[in-house]
Design a protein around this motif. Structure first.
Motif, PDB file in Angstrom:
ATOM      1  N   LEU A 132       0.823  -1.210   0.000  1.00 35.78           N
ATOM      2  CA  LEU A 132       0.000   0.000   0.000  1.00 35.78           C
ATOM      3  C   LEU A 132       0.858   1.260   0.000  1.00 35.78           C
ATOM      4  CD1 LEU A 132      -2.467  -1.443   2.560  1.00 35.78           C
ATOM      5  CD2 LEU A 132      -3.101  -0.793   0.245  1.00 35.78           C
ATOM      6  N   LEU A 150       8.304   1.023  21.533  1.00 32.86           N
ATOM      7  CA  LEU A 150       8.444   0.675  20.123  1.00 32.86           C
ATOM      8  C   LEU A 150       9.706  -0.114  19.811  1.00 32.86           C
ATOM      9  CD1 LEU A 150       7.223   3.960  18.498  1.00 32.86           C
ATOM     10  CD2 LEU A 150       6.095   1.763  18.532  1.00 32.86           C
ATOM     11  N   SER A 209      10.687   0.439  13.797  1.00 31.43           N
ATOM     12  CA  SER A 209      10.394   1.868  13.985  1.00 31.43           C
ATOM     13  C   SER A 209      11.565   2.747  13.559  1.00 31.43           C
ATOM     14  CB  SER A 209      10.046   2.138  15.447  1.00 31.43           C
ATOM     15  OG  SER A 209      11.114   1.743  16.271  1.00 31.43           O
ATOM     16  N   GLU A 210      12.756   2.130  13.381  1.00 31.94           N
ATOM     17  CA  GLU A 210      13.920   2.936  13.012  1.00 31.94           C
ATOM     18  C   GLU A 210      14.203   2.938  11.514  1.00 31.94           C
ATOM     19  OE1 GLU A 210      17.116   1.620  15.495  1.00 31.94           O
ATOM     20  OE2 GLU A 210      16.261   2.579  17.271  1.00 31.94           O
ATOM     21  N   ARG A 251      -2.200  -9.512   4.014  1.00 33.54           N
ATOM     22  CA  ARG A 251      -1.191 -10.533   4.286  1.00 33.54           C
ATOM     23  C   ARG A 251      -1.815 -11.764   4.933  1.00 33.54           C
ATOM     24  NH1 ARG A 251       4.223  -8.416   6.594  1.00 33.54           N
ATOM     25  NH2 ARG A 251       3.845  -6.196   6.436  1.00 33.54           N
ATOM     26  N   LEU A 308      -4.107   0.053   8.432  1.00 32.06           N
ATOM     27  CA  LEU A 308      -3.331  -1.067   8.965  1.00 32.06           C
ATOM     28  C   LEU A 308      -4.126  -2.359   8.841  1.00 32.06           C
ATOM     29  CD1 LEU A 308      -0.862  -2.141  10.509  1.00 32.06           C
ATOM     30  CD2 LEU A 308      -2.047  -1.600  12.628  1.00 32.06           C
ATOM     31  N   THR A 361       5.935  -7.603  22.053  1.00 31.36           N
ATOM     32  CA  THR A 361       5.839  -8.743  21.133  1.00 31.36           C
ATOM     33  C   THR A 361       5.892 -10.061  21.893  1.00 31.36           C
ATOM     34  OG1 THR A 361       6.990  -7.417  19.492  1.00 31.36           O
ATOM     35  CG2 THR A 361       6.818  -9.760  19.055  1.00 31.36           C
ATOM     36  N   ALA A 369       7.672  -3.934   3.481  1.00 36.47           N
ATOM     37  CA  ALA A 369       6.319  -4.380   3.126  1.00 36.47           C
ATOM     38  C   ALA A 369       6.382  -5.286   1.901  1.00 36.47           C
ATOM     39  CB  ALA A 369       5.426  -3.172   2.863  1.00 36.47           C
ATOM     40  N   ASP A 428       0.943   4.061   2.195  1.00 34.37           N
ATOM     41  CA  ASP A 428       1.472   4.701   3.397  1.00 34.37           C
ATOM     42  C   ASP A 428       2.481   3.778   4.093  1.00 34.37           C
ATOM     43  OD1 ASP A 428       1.962   5.986   5.714  1.00 34.37           O
ATOM     44  OD2 ASP A 428      -0.111   6.093   6.389  1.00 34.37           O
ATOM     45  N   ALA A 440      -3.819  -3.599   5.401  1.00 34.34           N
ATOM     46  CA  ALA A 440      -2.491  -4.169   5.176  1.00 34.34           C
ATOM     47  C   ALA A 440      -2.385  -5.553   5.810  1.00 34.34           C
ATOM     48  CB  ALA A 440      -1.417  -3.245   5.744  1.00 34.34           C
ATOM     49  N   ASP A 480       3.959   4.034   6.888  1.00 36.34           N
ATOM     50  CA  ASP A 480       3.801   3.926   8.329  1.00 36.34           C
ATOM     51  C   ASP A 480       2.674   2.999   8.744  1.00 36.34           C
ATOM     52  OD1 ASP A 480       5.896   5.672   8.935  1.00 36.34           O
ATOM     53  OD2 ASP A 480       4.615   7.385   8.471  1.00 36.34           O
ATOM     54  N   SER A 481       1.649   2.870   7.899  1.00 33.98           N
ATOM     55  CA  SER A 481       0.492   2.057   8.294  1.00 33.98           C
ATOM     56  C   SER A 481       0.611   0.617   7.832  1.00 33.98           C
ATOM     57  CB  SER A 481      -0.796   2.658   7.733  1.00 33.98           C
ATOM     58  OG  SER A 481      -0.899   3.996   8.080  1.00 33.98           O
ATOM     59  N   GLN A 482       1.779   0.203   7.372  1.00 29.41           N
ATOM     60  CA  GLN A 482       1.906  -1.172   6.910  1.00 29.41           C
ATOM     61  C   GLN A 482       2.810  -2.010   7.769  1.00 29.41           C
ATOM     62  OE1 GLN A 482       1.894  -1.991   2.597  1.00 29.41           O
ATOM     63  NE2 GLN A 482       2.590   0.100   2.490  1.00 29.41           N
ATOM     64  N   VAL A 483       3.546  -1.361   8.668  1.00 33.33           N
ATOM     65  CA  VAL A 483       4.417  -2.120   9.560  1.00 33.33           C
ATOM     66  C   VAL A 483       3.538  -2.735  10.633  1.00 33.33           C
ATOM     67  CG1 VAL A 483       6.337  -2.003  11.146  1.00 33.33           C
ATOM     68  CG2 VAL A 483       6.296  -0.537   9.143  1.00 33.33           C
ATOM     69  N   VAL A 484       3.549  -4.055  10.729  1.00 29.90           N
ATOM     70  CA  VAL A 484       2.677  -4.725  11.682  1.00 29.90           C
ATOM     71  C   VAL A 484       3.407  -5.024  12.983  1.00 29.90           C
ATOM     72  CG1 VAL A 484       1.193  -6.722  12.074  1.00 29.90           C
ATOM     73  CG2 VAL A 484       1.384  -5.749   9.786  1.00 29.90           C
ATOM     74  N   LEU A 485       4.661  -5.440  12.888  1.00 31.55           N
ATOM     75  CA  LEU A 485       5.358  -5.906  14.082  1.00 31.55           C
ATOM     76  C   LEU A 485       6.638  -5.115  14.338  1.00 31.55           C
ATOM     77  CD1 LEU A 485       4.658  -9.671  13.553  1.00 31.55           C
ATOM     78  CD2 LEU A 485       3.645  -8.178  15.267  1.00 31.55           C
ATOM     79  N   ALA A 486       7.223  -5.311  15.526  1.00 32.73           N
ATOM     80  CA  ALA A 486       8.299  -4.446  15.982  1.00 32.73           C
ATOM     81  C   ALA A 486       9.666  -4.819  15.423  1.00 32.73           C
ATOM     82  CB  ALA A 486       8.359  -4.466  17.517  1.00 32.73           C
ATOM     83  N   LEU A 526       3.635   7.073  15.888  1.00 31.85           N
ATOM     84  CA  LEU A 526       2.993   8.038  14.994  1.00 31.85           C
ATOM     85  C   LEU A 526       2.053   8.949  15.763  1.00 31.85           C
ATOM     86  CD1 LEU A 526       1.896   5.934  11.898  1.00 31.85           C
ATOM     87  CD2 LEU A 526       3.823   7.465  12.126  1.00 31.85           C
ATOM     88  N   ARG A 551       1.816  -0.647  17.350  1.00 29.70           N
ATOM     89  CA  ARG A 551       2.864  -0.146  16.482  1.00 29.70           C
ATOM     90  C   ARG A 551       2.654   1.323  16.115  1.00 29.70           C
ATOM     91  NH1 ARG A 551       6.223  -1.330  17.366  1.00 29.70           N
ATOM     92  NH2 ARG A 551       5.220  -2.984  18.498  1.00 29.70           N
ATOM     93  N   LEU A 552       1.415   1.793  16.236  1.00 31.70           N
ATOM     94  CA  LEU A 552       1.114   3.158  15.804  1.00 31.70           C
ATOM     95  C   LEU A 552       1.370   4.201  16.891  1.00 31.70           C
ATOM     96  CD1 LEU A 552      -2.165   2.373  13.830  1.00 31.70           C
ATOM     97  CD2 LEU A 552       0.127   2.658  12.939  1.00 31.70           C
TER      98      LEU A 552
END
Lengths: 487, 206, 261
Positions: free
Chosen positions: A90, C4, A142-143, C211, C204, C131, A153, A92, C207, A94-100, C160, C156-157
């Motif tokens: 997609l 985070l 996040s980095e 998946r 999100l 996690t 993604a 954006d 997304a 930022d809105s596609q990262v699900v995990l840390a 932001l 995760r947000l």
């Protein structure tokens, strides 16, 4: 890479109408994409490109979210039942990262498909290699930069081994370096996979060389043009450019400026900027802005461009040194950060990168009246200012609409209008053209040129070289960490 | 998949949560936790005078901590939404470093969410009007009062406990109940809830 | 923002399953909540003081993270001092305020009790990685994975949202409305944050669905969440602390059950 080979797509009289809309997003679409084809999907804003690509990925939502017409099949099956065969990246980042963690995020899709544990980690490694992300599996997501997030993604999707790879404006929210990064990663992936590939993008030049077919959707429904990229471009290039698509060879013409810069509005003295005095991003910045002059602040992400802009605007305290706005202080102390919020209105106006951050009212009309009311202007004067501005920025028909419901281009124009209505002498714009289509871009540039000719000063933080070329009289290029080099 | 033109919003009530229900409920919980966090920096000067004037009445402002559950239910409209949203908000507060630590914060969220949830259950998850929202807020307030008085103020005398309980219920009804109802309505008008029945009921097709 | 970045550290405590940490603090919390007396709280605190040496926190970080508990303990104690159930000699009375022997004793007990419950809960949570917690909740406690992972994705947000909040604040100053009405402005900002968060959440969700999340296919886990000897030891310590505190308190005759006491 696809386990069952590339997937084919068939649409027969297909359409979709969202449950909250009166008009169909897509209607009467007949389209066949053969297995292994590489397709660029174009069309004006609102032509339903995104709806189609979401439908192909099976993520449009259930029956209560909208109604469909006709048929849309991936490999002869309904897309909802073909999950895992289709991978979608997609817009954006930022809105596609699900995990840390990087590794976990890539593994997420495989886990959902029920892939056995040992095989997951094998696939994760392969996918990260494929997109060229050379990072430890435990690296914090996040980095990552925007470009890295989009490649992540893409890796997450590749690990699912899809037969159909869909990209929905994957570079629209990236800076120029990020765009190249993602484009190159996709190019490398396409060399090694047979998967069918469909991408939507406003900027044609990014994908031009990677596709063998271009499909242009018509705004009312159906297909406007379909064929080899060079052919479609030759025949429909001008029309596409007019509808807002960025087409190579159809660059918007820069506006003609009639006035040179005048007296000085603001200057800095050994300014250091940072979000807090301890976290200094940049030191020893000496710059000045004059009436009728436009200063472009450019440079890579993380160099502190936005922070500098917001510091000049009197919103963030200088980490060291001073901002002196003697030319517009009008009897106040020269440091904008010491002015009251209300006193900023007629002196410095700020347009934020995300327009939604600056909306505070429930209708477009009220939104424009907020500033003048804070100034204590009489209602008649407020009406006299708001009306013409709305018309000038093509927002007149939206006066009762909720600001959050506007389209991207409308939101941008409204955010500019809310600032201009109090007639500040200096404008600070943070990425004003970010993610805008070519039509909004032209309008915005022409409008800002008029303001400059009328004697306003402009500071623009921007990645957009076309914008800087069109308007800037001076450029401050900030390097990543260090001192600014005025040119 | 066939074309139909029955655009009237006659829906059967579905109890299964969609992915978007789960994620948006979570995200509402996360945002609520941040709002709690910001509110915690702000609220002491606001509530201190009340506490001084009438002990126990500081609970009049504690309704802010209860809005997540009621709002989650009003937006998502699924069984368990109040509990889930409030628990996520509590858990994230704990991760952000709320003063009561992990277990106690999550326990409080669970109890408060349950207070609101029971009201929506009584109405069989089919009414989302202002009156029901007020009751749900009051329910959350009552649950909070019972929980706090047992766990943290068992030594207080009857006058303090009564004032605290009444204040909590009023605050829950007004801030968490009516407040969340107004927020949900305003959210629908921004178009942000277009994927939810709660967003489509409030706005005409555009 | 620690929430985070994945947590890790050299100490053993970082490798303990978060479910065990939650269980240990729950056992201690439940036992101490049942009574309001100074003995059970003091015994628990004595144990905890020793255990905190292995908590993976330096003295400075310990004080910083637990400061709110200390503040809460002081305020809770003052409340009970002024409005606690009166008994014995009265020292001071004014309107509803009634400081007596009984309320002083209850105030001391309240102070110790808040510390004894709050400190381990905070300390054990500092080293929890979200996690790992989610993995534990879904794999060890078997909570529904759709909800656990949905919540984790939402988390995760946070970063932001923090940036959003800062920008919303600056934008209000730029719009000329930041001079007055703090509470009203707070409400407006909170609303804007909710709008932005629902937007981002919806994206999100798309997304995640793209998946394959939320389908009926049984899910596998890339990493196994284990509950082994280390975890059993930690829960065992929690049970030991709880049981000893209760027993000593009951034997000493100070046990004061909260309901009907």
């Amino acid at each position: 890479m696809g386990e069952a080979g590339p997937a084919a797509v068939t649409a027969r009289g297909w359409g979709w109408r969202h449950a909250s809309r009166r008009d169909w997003a897509v209607r009467g679409l007949d389209l066949r994409i053969d297995a292994g084809e590489r397709v660029l999907l174009l069309g004006a804003s609102g032509a339903g490109k995104s709806t189609l690509i979401h439908a192909l990925a099976g993520v449009l939502g259930g029956d209560d979210e909208g109604e469909s017409a006709g048929g849309l099949l991936v490999d002869g099956r309904e897309p909802e039942s073909a999950r895992g065969r289709v991978g979608l990246v997609l817009q954006d980042p930022d809105s596609q990262v699900v995990l840390a963690r990087v590794g976990d995020d890539v593994a997420f899709g495989c886990e959902n498909l029920g892939v056995p544990r040992e095989e997951i980690w094998q696939r994760v490694g392969d996918a990260l290699d494929a997109v060229g992300l050379d990072l430890p599996l435990a690296h914090p997501t996040s980095e990552l930069s925007g470009g890295q997030k989009q490649r992540l993604a893409l890796a997450g999707v590749l690990a699912m081994r899809p037969g159909l790879l869909l990209l929905d404006e994957p570079t629209a929210n990236l800076d120029p370096d990020g765009v190249v990064e993602v484009r190159d990663a996709v190019a490398r992936v396409l060399e090694h996979t047979e998967a069918t590939f469909v991408v939507i993008e406003h900027r044609v030049d990014v994908w031009w060389r990677l596709v063998d077919r271009v499909v242009v959707l018509a705004p009312g429904g159906g297909v406007l043009a379909d064929g080899h990229p060079d052919e479609v471009l030759k025949r429909h290039g001008a029309a596409l450019a007019a509808s807002g698509v960025w087409v190579p060879g159809h660059r918007p013409a820069p506006p003609v400026r009639t006035r040179a810069a005048g007296s000085r509005l603001l200057r800095t003295e050994a300014l250091a900027v940072g979000r807090s005095p301890k976290l200094v991003l940049h030191r020893d910045i000496d710059l000045e802005v004059s009436a009728g002059g436009c200063l472009a602040i450019t440079g890579p992400n993380g160099a502190g461009k936005s922070t500098l802009g917001l510091t000049l605007a009197g919103l963030i305290r200088p980490a060291a040194g001073r901002v002196r706005a003697d030319g517009i202080a009008d009897g106040l102390v020269p440091d904008p950060i010491l002015w009251k919020s209300r006193q900023l209105l007629t002196r410095i106006g700020t347009v934020f990168q995300d327009p939604e951050h600056q909306f505070v009212a429930a209708t477009v009309g009220d939104e424009l009246a907020v500033g003048p009311r804070a100034l204590g202007l009489p209602p008649a004067e407020i009406d006299a200012r708001v009306g013409p501005l709305l018309e000038r920025l093509r927002l007149g028909h939206l006066v009762r609409a909720n600001p959050f419901t506007l389209s991207g281009g409308e939101k941008r124009r409204l955010s500019v209008a809310t600032v201009l209505v109090t007639r500040p002498r200096l404008l600070v714009l943070d990425e004003p053209t970010f993610g805008q289509d070519a039509r909004t871009w032209r309008e915005l540039v022409a409008f800002l040129a008029e303001l400059l000719d009328a004697g306003s000063g402009i500071v623009a933080v921007t990645h957009d070289t076309d914008f800087a070329v069109a308007l800037a009289d001076a450029e401050l290029r900030m390097s990543a960490r260090g001192a600014g080099v005025p040119r | 998949m066939h074309s139909t033109f029955t655009s009237s919003t006659r829906r059967r009530i579905t109890y299964r949560w969609r992915v978007v229900d789960i994620v948006v409920a979570s995200v509402l919980g996360v945002a609520a936790a941040l709002i709690f966090f910001a509110w915690n920096q702000l609220y002491q000067p606001v509530t201190a005078p009340f506490e001084a004037l009438l002990p126990g009445s500081q609970a009049l402002f504690y309704g802010v901590w209860l809005f997540a559950g009621v709002l989650g239910a009003l937006v998502i409209r699924k069984p368990g939404a109040a509990i889930f949203t409030e628990v996520v908000a509590a858990a994230v507060s704990a991760l952000l470093g709320a003063q009561w630590g992990g277990f106690a914060t999550i326990e409080a969220g669970l109890v408060q969410g349950l207070g609101a949830e029971l009201i929506f259950l009584v109405f069989l998850y089919s009414s989302w009007r202002l009156g029901v929202a007020l009751l749900a807020g009051a329910g959350a307030g009552a649950a909070m009062a019972i929980n706090d008085l047992i766990l943290w103020y068992p030594g207080a005398d009857v006058a303090f406990q009564s004032i605290y309980a009444v204040s909590a219920v009023i605050s829950g009804a007004v801030i968490a109940g009516a407040g969340s109802w107004l927020i949900a309505r305003a959210l629908a008008k921004t178009g942000a809830l277009s994927r939810f029945a709660s967003g489509r009921d409030a706005t005409a097709r555009v | 923002m620690s929430i985070l970045i994945p947590h890790s550290g050299p100490q053993a405590i970082y490798r303990v399953n978060p479910v065990a940490k939650l269980a240990a603090s729950a056992v201690i919390g439940i036992a101490l909540v049942l009574s309001i007396d100074w003995v059970s709280a003091t015994v628990a605190l004595a144990f905890e003081a020793v255990l905190f040496l292995f908590a993976g926190l330096g003295p400075r970080r310990f004080m910083l993270r637990t400061l709110p508990v200390w503040v809460a303990a002081v305020f809770g104690a003052i409340t009970i001092l002024l409005y606690g159930v009166p008994s014995g000699q009265t020292y001071f009375q004014f309107l509803l305020i009634n400081v007596t022997d009984g309320s002083i004793e209850l105030a001391i007990a309240t102070f110790l009790r808040v510390l004894a419950i709050g400190l381990p809960a905070v300390v054990l949570f500092v080293t929890v990685d979200p996690t790992d917690l989610a993995d534990g909740l879904a794999q060890v406690l078997r909570l529904p994975s759709r909800f656990v992972l949905g919540a984790l994705g939402g988390l995760r947000l946070v970063g932001l949202f923090l940036e959003d909040w800062k920008s919303l604040e600056l934008a209000r100053r730029a719009r000329g409305i930041a001079d007055t009405g703090r509470v009203r402005r707070f409400a407006g900002q909170a609303f804007a944050l909710l709008v932005l968060s629902i937007r981002r959440g919806s994206k999100l969700a798309t997304a995640m669905e793209a998946r394959g999340f939320g389908s009926d296919t049984p899910r596998t886990w890339a990493r196994e969440s284990r509950f082994g000897a280390r975890e059993q030891v930690l829960v065992g310590i929690g049970v030991l602390v709880a049981a000893t505190s209760v027993v000593v308190s009951v034997v000493s005759g100070e046990w004061n059950f909260i309901v009907g006491g």
